[in-house]
Motif scaffolding. Sequence first.
Motif, mmCIF file in Angstrom:
data_model
loop_
_atom_site.group_PDB
_atom_site.id
_atom_site.type_symbol
_atom_site.label_atom_id
_atom_site.label_comp_id
_atom_site.label_asym_id
_atom_site.label_seq_id
_atom_site.Cartn_x
_atom_site.Cartn_y
_atom_site.Cartn_z
ATOM 1 N N ASN A 54 1.182 1.907 -11.414
ATOM 2 C CA ASN A 54 0.599 1.576 -10.121
ATOM 3 C C ASN A 54 0.443 0.015 -10.076
ATOM 4 O O ASN A 54 0.130 -0.679 -11.018
ATOM 5 C CB ASN A 54 -0.627 2.012 -9.722
ATOM 6 N N ALA A 55 0.979 -0.618 -9.119
ATOM 7 C CA ALA A 55 0.865 -2.134 -8.893
ATOM 8 C C ALA A 55 -0.459 -2.491 -8.388
ATOM 9 O O ALA A 55 -0.634 -2.062 -7.090
ATOM 10 C CB ALA A 55 2.096 -2.640 -8.071
ATOM 11 N N PRO A 56 -1.424 -3.183 -8.729
ATOM 12 C CA PRO A 56 -2.716 -3.543 -8.229
ATOM 13 C C PRO A 56 -2.633 -4.223 -6.887
ATOM 14 O O PRO A 56 -3.605 -4.333 -6.116
ATOM 15 C CB PRO A 56 -3.606 -4.094 -9.290
ATOM 16 N N HIS A 57 -1.443 -5.198 -6.923
ATOM 17 C CA HIS A 57 -1.437 -6.121 -5.734
ATOM 18 C C HIS A 57 -0.470 -5.052 -4.575
ATOM 19 O O HIS A 57 -0.462 -6.161 -3.706
ATOM 20 C CB HIS A 57 -0.776 -7.282 -6.239
ATOM 21 N N LEU A 58 -0.071 -4.329 -4.801
ATOM 22 C CA LEU A 58 0.947 -3.793 -3.377
ATOM 23 C C LEU A 58 0.177 -2.507 -2.947
ATOM 24 O O LEU A 58 -0.640 -1.979 -3.625
ATOM 25 C CB LEU A 58 2.145 -3.250 -4.333
ATOM 26 N N GLU A 59 0.558 -2.188 -1.846
ATOM 27 C CA GLU A 59 0.052 -1.026 -1.063
ATOM 28 C C GLU A 59 1.271 0.204 -0.909
ATOM 29 O O GLU A 59 2.366 -0.470 -0.881
ATOM 30 C CB GLU A 59 -0.450 -1.613 0.313
ATOM 31 N N ASN A 60 0.777 1.082 -0.864
ATOM 32 C CA ASN A 60 1.723 2.085 -0.426
ATOM 33 C C ASN A 60 1.876 2.371 1.051
ATOM 34 O O ASN A 60 1.086 2.783 1.933
ATOM 35 C CB ASN A 60 1.027 3.465 -0.745
ATOM 36 N N ILE A 64 -0.365 3.966 3.888
ATOM 37 C CA ILE A 64 -1.330 3.484 4.659
ATOM 38 C C ILE A 64 -0.966 3.226 6.078
ATOM 39 O O ILE A 64 -2.159 3.197 6.890
ATOM 40 C CB ILE A 64 -1.463 2.056 3.873
ATOM 41 N N SER A 65 0.196 3.455 6.376
ATOM 42 C CA SER A 65 0.372 3.296 7.893
ATOM 43 C C SER A 65 0.185 4.623 8.586
ATOM 44 O O SER A 65 -0.322 4.634 9.780
ATOM 45 C CB SER A 65 2.166 2.953 8.145
ATOM 46 N N ARG A 66 0.249 5.503 7.941
ATOM 47 C CA ARG A 66 -0.054 6.881 8.424
ATOM 48 C C ARG A 66 -1.488 6.956 8.580
ATOM 49 O O ARG A 66 -2.124 7.485 9.769
ATOM 50 C CB ARG A 66 0.151 7.968 7.568
ATOM 51 N N VAL A 67 -2.442 6.385 7.710
ATOM 52 C CA VAL A 67 -3.789 6.277 7.717
ATOM 53 C C VAL A 67 -4.389 5.331 8.856
ATOM 54 O O VAL A 67 -5.420 5.672 9.589
ATOM 55 C CB VAL A 67 -4.415 5.727 6.480
ATOM 56 N N ARG A 68 -3.677 4.217 9.067
ATOM 57 C CA ARG A 68 -4.209 3.347 9.983
ATOM 58 C C ARG A 68 -3.683 4.033 11.408
ATOM 59 O O ARG A 68 -4.651 3.570 12.267
ATOM 60 C CB ARG A 68 -3.320 2.050 9.907
ATOM 61 N N GLU A 69 -2.554 4.861 11.554
ATOM 62 C CA GLU A 69 -2.562 5.320 13.044
ATOM 63 C C GLU A 69 -3.420 6.443 12.928
ATOM 64 O O GLU A 69 -3.881 6.517 14.321
ATOM 65 C CB GLU A 69 -1.079 5.848 12.865
ATOM 66 N N GLU A 267 3.807 -0.452 9.078
ATOM 67 C CA GLU A 267 4.531 -0.395 7.767
ATOM 68 C C GLU A 267 5.359 -1.471 7.570
ATOM 69 O O GLU A 267 5.623 -2.030 6.385
ATOM 70 C CB GLU A 267 5.182 0.868 7.824
ATOM 71 N N TYR A 268 6.153 -2.147 8.826
ATOM 72 C CA TYR A 268 7.164 -3.422 8.449
ATOM 73 C C TYR A 268 6.165 -4.546 7.914
ATOM 74 O O TYR A 268 6.848 -5.025 6.971
ATOM 75 C CB TYR A 268 7.650 -3.584 9.917
ATOM 76 N N THR A 269 5.171 -4.723 8.548
ATOM 77 C CA THR A 269 4.471 -5.620 8.003
ATOM 78 C C THR A 269 3.618 -5.891 6.714
ATOM 79 O O THR A 269 3.882 -6.758 5.869
ATOM 80 C CB THR A 269 3.337 -6.150 8.960
ATOM 81 N N CYS A 270 3.205 -4.384 6.535
ATOM 82 C CA CYS A 270 2.826 -3.944 4.998
ATOM 83 C C CYS A 270 3.885 -4.308 3.964
ATOM 84 O O CYS A 270 3.735 -5.184 3.173
ATOM 85 C CB CYS A 270 2.578 -2.506 4.916
#
Length: 461
Positions: A54-60, A64-69, A267-270
């Motif tokens: 796992n990369a500590p500096h990256l997001e899935n 995360i986009s599903r969670v935000r929606e 998700e694009y901005t992420c």
Amino acid sequence: MVSSIDRELKWTNKAETEDNDDQVKLLVSAWDNLLLNNEDFLKKLEMNKSDVPNAPHLENCELISRVRERLDTRIANQTFPTWISGGDEENYPLTRIVQSEIWTHQHPLDCKNETVKFLVADWETLSIYGSGAQITAMTGLLAIAINENRVLVANYYNRADHDGCKGSSRGSWSCYFLPETSEACRKHAFAVARKREAWESGIVTGKQNYSSKVIWGGPIPKLWGKPWNYMKPTTDINGSLISRHRKMDRRWWRAQAVRYLMRFQTEYTCGLMNAARNTAFGKEAAEIVISAGDWRKDKKKKIRTEIEEQVWSNHKPWIPRPILSVHVRMGDKACEMRVAALEEYMRLADRIKDRFPELNKIWLSTEMKEVVDKSKDYGQWRFYYTEVVRQVGNKSMAEYEASLGRETSTNYPLVNFLMASEADFFVGALGSTWCFLIDGMRNTGGKVMSGYLSVNKDRFW
């Protein structure tokens, strides 16, 4: 998904040196290729995606986009606003309440109810308006909508009209951030706006119904009283805290409106942010991971558990801290404000470092090549910045952006803006709209007490 722009934009830091650690290089490359969905890279190494730590500096971004929606959908017993960090004392007054009530206003229970009215408006499209001006104008339209009890529906966003924004998100703010209202409201508003009688009766209004003076400087919503009268003075100019100026109400409102409009990344901005963080901070993140053991030898089967999906996924990605945001605005802005050389900004940076000696990292954003070149003279600081073609001389911002192309000229400033808003300390020029908006994100992002040191005053002081 990461667009082609991410491969064109290079991210670097001034202190980067030749790295002989093959494990670090390999891990950074593995993360980079995962971001680009390049599985061939891993196949050559006889590895699977699950073998990469796992990369500590990256997001899935997909998760995360599903969670935000989901968080942005009206459901029973929902608690808002989940996009605000820190307590009430760490933000502008009433931030949590205001963000919740803006969301509720913009998401009626039944958009088709005949009592619901709309303000349908395109973003500003003239080339003289930079990104900061476009966002500022939309904050004015949101104020009008709330004052007139209308749902704001933002239509065409020219900066998203490029190949990186796919499908219905092309030409829409929703390419970068979750939209200002629900999809059901948008569809209904556009359907109603096609009827002449809706305009004649006032059910729908547009920008043409309001003067520029009202859009850019009209009354801000008074639903919440006058919270600007008790904002903490945390802005420093010439060594003094500024507690009052002529437009305290506008400063408070724009901060609230910008925070709402940018409440959730898509998700694009992420993906853009992941690409930026991996190139800027990937080496340091890899060193942290490798310090825990040989990641290539430790190929345990990784099973994602509920706590990973539902709890840890909500943690913000790692960046090296503490870090200072410095935005240097020069170029054609000289016609509107006093511009300052990098030296003035760095004197303010040194003032912060005197108080916090552990601070030695700067996220530098600027349109000027000379600023990046001069940053190399400050060896005690570690600079991170975008390797994008920058201005030489004083050409207009419109000319400069045209030379970059629409995708690049939109993506890299937005990424810089979001990176700046995540900083721990702030130095800038509040005469610049961009700096003013970064300051608004600070003051609604749990960082009121971080303070802001400015090389000049905004036009209202």
